[in-house]
Design a protein around this motif. Structure first.
Motif, mmCIF file in Angstrom:
data_model
loop_
_atom_site.group_PDB
_atom_site.id
_atom_site.type_symbol
_atom_site.label_atom_id
_atom_site.label_comp_id
_atom_site.label_asym_id
_atom_site.label_seq_id
_atom_site.Cartn_x
_atom_site.Cartn_y
_atom_site.Cartn_z
ATOM 1 N N VAL A 239 26.899 6.529 -1.201
ATOM 2 C CA VAL A 239 26.896 5.130 -0.758
ATOM 3 C C VAL A 239 27.381 5.045 0.688
ATOM 4 O O VAL A 239 28.480 5.532 1.004
ATOM 5 C CB VAL A 239 27.804 4.258 -1.654
ATOM 6 C CG1 VAL A 239 27.830 2.820 -1.137
ATOM 7 C CG2 VAL A 239 27.324 4.295 -3.094
ATOM 8 N N PRO A 240 26.620 4.436 1.587
ATOM 9 C CA PRO A 240 27.076 4.269 2.974
ATOM 10 C C PRO A 240 28.354 3.440 3.037
ATOM 11 O O PRO A 240 28.562 2.529 2.216
ATOM 12 C CB PRO A 240 25.914 3.527 3.644
ATOM 13 C CG PRO A 240 24.727 3.805 2.786
ATOM 14 C CD PRO A 240 25.257 3.912 1.393
ATOM 15 N N GLN A 241 29.213 3.734 3.989
ATOM 16 C CA GLN A 241 30.477 3.019 4.112
ATOM 17 C C GLN A 241 30.263 1.516 4.273
ATOM 18 O O GLN A 241 31.005 0.715 3.700
ATOM 19 C CB GLN A 241 31.282 3.556 5.307
ATOM 20 C CG GLN A 241 32.644 2.865 5.462
ATOM 21 C CD GLN A 241 33.470 3.463 6.584
ATOM 22 O OE1 GLN A 241 33.195 4.566 7.039
ATOM 23 N NE2 GLN A 241 34.474 2.734 7.042
ATOM 24 N N GLU A 242 29.247 1.143 5.034
ATOM 25 C CA GLU A 242 28.982 -0.283 5.241
ATOM 26 C C GLU A 242 28.699 -0.993 3.919
ATOM 27 O O GLU A 242 29.181 -2.108 3.678
ATOM 28 C CB GLU A 242 27.793 -0.474 6.187
ATOM 29 C CG GLU A 242 27.455 -1.942 6.445
ATOM 30 C CD GLU A 242 26.219 -2.116 7.307
ATOM 31 O OE1 GLU A 242 25.811 -3.271 7.522
ATOM 32 O OE2 GLU A 242 25.651 -1.101 7.750
ATOM 33 N N ASP A 243 27.936 -0.346 3.037
ATOM 34 C CA ASP A 243 27.629 -0.938 1.734
ATOM 35 C C ASP A 243 28.876 -1.026 0.865
ATOM 36 O O ASP A 243 29.069 -2.003 0.120
ATOM 37 C CB ASP A 243 26.555 -0.127 1.019
ATOM 38 C CG ASP A 243 25.192 -0.288 1.653
ATOM 39 O OD1 ASP A 243 25.027 -1.206 2.485
ATOM 40 O OD2 ASP A 243 24.280 0.507 1.337
#
Length: 264
Positions: A97-101
């Protein structure tokens, strides 16, 4: 506006079903969403159908700027009912999971719920009336692989709402948390999930209007935790009484079978 119900995430699904339910009861509405065409169309349709006022606020509540924008938009409104419904799921494994998400889902399903609840609760306390409904999930009782952050934030919402209920026990403010199972909406598609929406058997998809009907019945009966549908009740019982390792095996097996069906 006065006599207002504020519903976050009312573009479709459960949020839209709640909007229609409270409009039917004669409440004016403030509905939020990110898809401008869809949310404005919903507002117009509800106004025409139920003869109430509907204000559509186009906003992303997954960040502080969006929440502050909404607070400014509702500063002159007398909100009688708050329904914290906005949410989204994430498809990847947690490690992918991307940090932004990660930051967005945690802010939306924890921070935004807390900030909005406190802001509106303060005006409810002055009037000593109001209703707060927070949408959790069956995932609060049984976290699943590829659903870790979503389920964890929904568990927070469950605990947060039960705590609010106990703090407000001596007031006339009603508090409820709704924990639906699979909802027949565009939630999974928006999360990039390819699912088969079966309507029979265990873990079937339920119509949003039916879920709201069952939850409103529970609210009338004073049930703080609403479990709309037999499937969710079974999951809660399993979570309470099964040994943890047994529960893990059941969930892992269910997840693997579901993934095999999706990739056929």
């Amino acid at each position: 506006m006065k006599n207002v119900t504020l519903i976050t995430g009312a573009t479709s699904g459960l949020g839209l079903a709640y909007a229609k339910e409270y409009a039917k009861k004669g409440y004016n509405l403030i509905i939020t969403g990110r898809r401008e065409d869809k949310i404005k169309a919903n507002a117009i349709n509800i106004e025409n159908m139920y003869n109430v006022k509907v204000k559509a606020v186009i906003v992303d509540l997954a960040n502080a700027e969006g929440v502050n924008f909404l607070l400014n938009e509702i500063r002159d409104d007398e909100i009688e009912v708050l329904i914290n419904n906005a949410g989204f799921g994430l498809k990847p494994l947690f490690s992918e999971v991307p940090q932004e998400d990660m930051e967005r889902i945690i802010f939306l399903q924890i921070n935004a719920v807390v900030i909005l609840s406190q802001y509106i609760l303060k005006q409810m306390l002055v009037r000593n009336r109001g209703t707060m409904i927070n949408i959790s999930s069956e995932g609060a009782f049984a976290v699943m692989p590829r659903n870790i952050l979503y389920s964890s934030t929904k568990l927070f919402i469950l605990n947060f709402t039960e705590g609010l209920y106990m703090e407000l026990i001596d007031s006339a403010i009603r508090v409820q948390v709704v924990c639906p199972g699979f909802i027949d909406s565009d939630f999974h598609e928006s999360a990039g999930m390819n699912v088969v929406k079966k309507k029979t058997g265990f873990m079937k998809f339920m119509d949003p209007d039916k879920i709201v009907q069952l939850a409103m019945r529970d609210l009338k009966k004073g049930r703080v935790v609403s479990l709309p549908g037999l499937d969710v009740k079974i999951i809660q019982i399993m979570q309470k009484f099964l040994p943890r390792n047994t529960l893990y095996k059941i969930i892992i097996d269910f997840t693997r079978k579901r993934n095999k069906k999706l990739h056929r």
